[in-house]
Scaffold this motif. Structure first.
Motif, short mmCIF file in Angstrom:
data_model
loop_
_atom_site.label_atom_id
_atom_site.label_comp_id
_atom_site.label_asym_id
_atom_site.label_seq_id
_atom_site.Cartn_x
_atom_site.Cartn_y
_atom_site.Cartn_z
N GLY A 23 -22.07 33.09 15.70
CA GLY A 23 -21.69 32.07 16.66
C GLY A 23 -22.24 32.37 18.04
N LEU A 24 -22.12 33.61 18.46
CA LEU A 24 -22.63 34.03 19.76
C LEU A 24 -24.17 33.99 19.78
CD1 LEU A 24 -22.09 35.30 22.57
CD2 LEU A 24 -22.16 37.53 21.46
N TRP A 25 -24.78 34.50 18.73
CA TRP A 25 -26.25 34.62 18.64
C TRP A 25 -26.93 33.25 18.72
CZ3 TRP A 25 -28.39 39.43 18.33
CH2 TRP A 25 -29.77 39.50 18.06
N TYR A 26 -26.38 32.30 17.93
CA TYR A 26 -27.02 31.00 17.83
C TYR A 26 -26.46 29.97 18.80
CZ TYR A 26 -29.47 32.75 13.78
OH TYR A 26 -30.30 33.47 12.95
N SER A 27 -25.59 30.39 19.71
CA SER A 27 -25.13 29.47 20.75
C SER A 27 -25.48 30.04 22.12
CB SER A 27 -23.63 29.19 20.61
OG SER A 27 -22.87 30.37 20.81
N PHE A 30 -29.28 32.45 21.98
CA PHE A 30 -30.58 31.90 21.59
C PHE A 30 -30.55 30.43 21.18
CE2 PHE A 30 -30.73 36.48 20.54
CZ PHE A 30 -31.76 36.85 21.39
N ALA A 31 -29.54 29.69 21.56
CA ALA A 31 -29.36 28.32 21.08
C ALA A 31 -30.58 27.44 21.27
CB ALA A 31 -28.14 27.68 21.73
N LYS A 33 -33.71 28.08 22.30
CA LYS A 33 -34.96 28.63 21.75
C LYS A 33 -34.97 28.48 20.23
CE LYS A 33 -38.81 31.01 22.29
NZ LYS A 33 -39.99 30.45 22.90
N TRP A 34 -33.86 28.87 19.58
CA TRP A 34 -33.77 28.75 18.13
C TRP A 34 -33.89 27.30 17.69
CZ3 TRP A 34 -30.08 26.00 15.41
CH2 TRP A 34 -30.19 26.09 14.02
N GLN A 35 -33.17 26.42 18.37
CA GLN A 35 -33.19 25.00 18.01
C GLN A 35 -34.60 24.43 18.11
OE1 GLN A 35 -30.27 22.74 20.20
NE2 GLN A 35 -30.77 20.85 19.14
N LYS A 36 -35.32 24.79 19.15
CA LYS A 36 -36.69 24.31 19.32
C LYS A 36 -37.61 24.87 18.23
CE LYS A 36 -40.58 24.45 22.51
NZ LYS A 36 -41.14 25.06 23.70
N LEU A 37 -37.54 26.17 18.00
CA LEU A 37 -38.42 26.80 17.01
C LEU A 37 -38.10 26.36 15.58
CD1 LEU A 37 -38.57 30.40 18.53
CD2 LEU A 37 -40.43 28.71 18.48
N ALA A 38 -36.82 26.14 15.30
CA ALA A 38 -36.41 25.72 13.96
C ALA A 38 -36.56 24.21 13.77
CB ALA A 38 -34.97 26.14 13.70
N LYS A 39 -36.85 23.53 14.87
CA LYS A 39 -37.01 22.07 14.82
C LYS A 39 -35.74 21.38 14.33
CE LYS A 39 -42.01 22.21 14.36
NZ LYS A 39 -42.54 23.48 14.04
N VAL A 40 -34.61 21.78 14.92
CA VAL A 40 -33.32 21.21 14.59
C VAL A 40 -32.85 20.39 15.78
CG1 VAL A 40 -30.91 21.74 14.00
CG2 VAL A 40 -32.76 23.14 13.07
N SER A 41 -32.56 19.13 15.55
CA SER A 41 -32.15 18.23 16.64
C SER A 41 -30.66 18.38 16.93
CB SER A 41 -32.44 16.78 16.26
OG SER A 41 -31.59 16.36 15.21
#
Length: 130
Positions: A23-27, A30-31, A33-41
């Motif tokens: 939860g901390l890592w992906y919010s 790195f929220a 950056k991860w969202q952009k690289l993973a192409k998640v809207s």
């Protein structure tokens, strides 16, 4: 090692730690950056949130159980090392192989592999400590 010798409290705490670190890592960390690289809207992130949380905890629990079998009745030092070895040597390397063939970015790999290394190291620490 048999099922009745597993420290189920340690397994539960370790699973919860992985879930919380994720939860901390992906919010907070790195929220974007991860969202952009993973192409998640943003819309995709809002879909099925409860399902994602429940299944993520189940996966964390299974990982903790497997790690507990691997660590056995060893101490905190072995638990920490074993968690790191699993996170880095198995998970991160397997992800690396997949990312190479899928031509995914190193940045996305670093975020996802880094989470697994940290989460499993902490899980091993908890299992070894308790």
């Amino acid at each position: 090692m048999e099922v009745d010798t597993i420290n189920w409290l340690a397994v539960g705490v370790a699973a919860l730690s992985s879930f919380l670190i994720g939860g901390l890592w992906y919010s907070a960390l790195f929220a974007k950056k991860w969202q952009k690289l993973a192409k998640v809207s943003d819309e995709q992130l809002k879909q099925g949130v409860l399902k994602v949380f429940v299944l993520s905890f189940v996966v964390s629990l299974i990982m903790a159980i497997n790690l507990a079998f691997f660590i056995g009745n060893k101490d905190i030092a072995f638990g920490t090392f074993a968690g790191f070895a699993v996170g880095f040597g198995w998970i991160a390397m397997a992800l690396g192989m997949n990312y190479l063939f899928e031509r995914k970015s190193f940045g996305l790999y670093a975020i996802n592999a880094g989470y697994n290394i940290v989460a499993l190291t902490v899980m091993g620490f908890i299992i070894g400590a308790l």
